[in-house]
Design a protein around this motif. Structure first.
Motif, short mmCIF file in Angstrom:
data_model
loop_
_atom_site.label_atom_id
_atom_site.label_comp_id
_atom_site.label_asym_id
_atom_site.label_seq_id
_atom_site.Cartn_x
_atom_site.Cartn_y
_atom_site.Cartn_z
N LEU A 163 -11.81 -18.83 29.32
CA LEU A 163 -11.11 -18.76 28.04
C LEU A 163 -12.10 -18.76 26.88
O LEU A 163 -12.00 -17.94 25.96
N VAL A 164 -13.07 -19.65 26.94
CA VAL A 164 -14.05 -19.75 25.85
C VAL A 164 -14.89 -18.47 25.78
O VAL A 164 -15.18 -17.96 24.70
N GLN A 165 -15.28 -17.92 26.92
CA GLN A 165 -16.04 -16.66 26.92
C GLN A 165 -15.22 -15.53 26.30
O GLN A 165 -15.74 -14.77 25.48
N ASP A 166 -13.96 -15.44 26.67
CA ASP A 166 -13.09 -14.40 26.11
C ASP A 166 -12.92 -14.58 24.61
O ASP A 166 -12.97 -13.61 23.84
N MET A 167 -12.72 -15.82 24.19
CA MET A 167 -12.55 -16.10 22.76
C MET A 167 -13.83 -15.81 21.99
O MET A 167 -13.78 -15.28 20.88
N GLU A 168 -14.97 -16.14 22.57
CA GLU A 168 -16.25 -15.89 21.88
C GLU A 168 -16.46 -14.39 21.70
O GLU A 168 -16.94 -13.95 20.66
N LEU A 169 -16.10 -13.61 22.67
CA LEU A 169 -16.22 -12.16 22.57
C LEU A 169 -15.35 -11.62 21.43
O LEU A 169 -15.80 -10.81 20.62
N LEU A 170 -14.11 -12.07 21.37
CA LEU A 170 -13.23 -11.66 20.27
C LEU A 170 -13.77 -12.14 18.92
O LEU A 170 -13.72 -11.41 17.92
N GLY A 171 -14.31 -13.36 18.90
CA GLY A 171 -14.89 -13.88 17.67
C GLY A 171 -16.09 -13.06 17.21
O GLY A 171 -16.27 -12.81 16.01
N ALA A 172 -16.91 -12.62 18.15
CA ALA A 172 -18.07 -11.78 17.81
C ALA A 172 -17.59 -10.45 17.23
O ALA A 172 -18.18 -9.94 16.26
N ARG A 173 -16.55 -9.90 17.79
CA ARG A 173 -16.01 -8.64 17.27
C ARG A 173 -15.45 -8.83 15.86
O ARG A 173 -15.65 -7.99 14.99
N ALA A 174 -14.77 -9.94 15.64
CA ALA A 174 -14.24 -10.24 14.31
C ALA A 174 -15.38 -10.40 13.30
O ALA A 174 -15.29 -9.90 12.17
N CYS A 175 -16.46 -11.04 13.72
CA CYS A 175 -17.63 -11.20 12.84
C CYS A 175 -18.23 -9.85 12.47
O CYS A 175 -18.63 -9.64 11.32
N ARG A 176 -18.30 -8.95 13.44
CA ARG A 176 -18.85 -7.61 13.16
C ARG A 176 -18.01 -6.89 12.11
O ARG A 176 -18.56 -6.25 11.22
N VAL A 177 -16.70 -7.01 12.22
CA VAL A 177 -15.83 -6.38 11.23
C VAL A 177 -16.07 -7.00 9.86
O VAL A 177 -16.18 -6.29 8.85
N CYS A 178 -16.21 -8.32 9.81
CA CYS A 178 -16.43 -9.02 8.54
C CYS A 178 -17.76 -8.65 7.90
O CYS A 178 -17.89 -8.64 6.68
N SER A 179 -18.75 -8.33 8.71
CA SER A 179 -20.07 -8.01 8.16
C SER A 179 -20.28 -6.51 7.99
O SER A 179 -21.39 -6.08 7.68
N SER A 180 -19.23 -5.74 8.14
CA SER A 180 -19.36 -4.28 8.05
C SER A 180 -19.32 -3.75 6.62
O SER A 180 -19.38 -2.55 6.42
N GLY A 181 -19.21 -4.65 5.65
CA GLY A 181 -19.22 -4.20 4.26
C GLY A 181 -17.83 -4.00 3.67
O GLY A 181 -17.72 -3.56 2.53
N LEU A 182 -16.81 -4.30 4.41
CA LEU A 182 -15.45 -4.17 3.90
C LEU A 182 -15.21 -5.23 2.82
O LEU A 182 -15.78 -6.32 2.88
N PRO A 183 -14.36 -4.92 1.86
CA PRO A 183 -14.08 -5.89 0.79
C PRO A 183 -13.13 -6.99 1.28
O PRO A 183 -11.92 -6.91 1.15
#
Length: 108
Positions: free
Chosen positions: A64-84
């Motif tokens: 569960l934690v591994q799956d959640m960390e993967l989703l969290g990493a993807r969410a971080c990438r979206v947040c750091s992509s320069g979107l407002p």
């Protein structure tokens, strides 16, 4: 190996951090669907933490934690992509991911 109390405490922190990200999500008006999807999935998985803890199945907790960390990493990438995005949204996602990474590292 972490003790049961420490696992419960860390998972509680993860649930809180995911809850904060979900709250930030509801406050944002113009979020990319991808980020919304990741946070909603994390919120659903966070709801399963209590159920999995009751089973006392270390392998399921790790998965569960591994799956959640993967989703969290993807969410971080979206947040750091320069979107407002708001600072609150970026901060909530970053904190959530940090909690997941720290717990994942302690599990191994």
């Amino acid at each position: 190996m972490m003790g049961e109390q420490e696992i419960r405490s860390r998972l509680s922190s993860i649930q809180f951090a995911v809850g904060q990200a979900a709250q930030a999500l509801s406050a944002e008006r113009h979020l990319p669907g991808e980020l919304r999807d990741y946070i909603q999935k994390l919120d659903r998985q966070s709801d399963r933490i209590t159920e999995i803890l009751a089973l006392r199945d270390q392998a399921r907790i790790v998965k569960l934690v591994q799956d959640m960390e993967l989703l969290g990493a993807r969410a971080c990438r979206v947040c750091s992509s320069g979107l407002p995005l708001s600072g609150q949204m970026k901060s909530a996602v970053s904190r959530m991911h940090d909690e997941l990474v720290a717990f994942k590292q302690h599990l191994h």
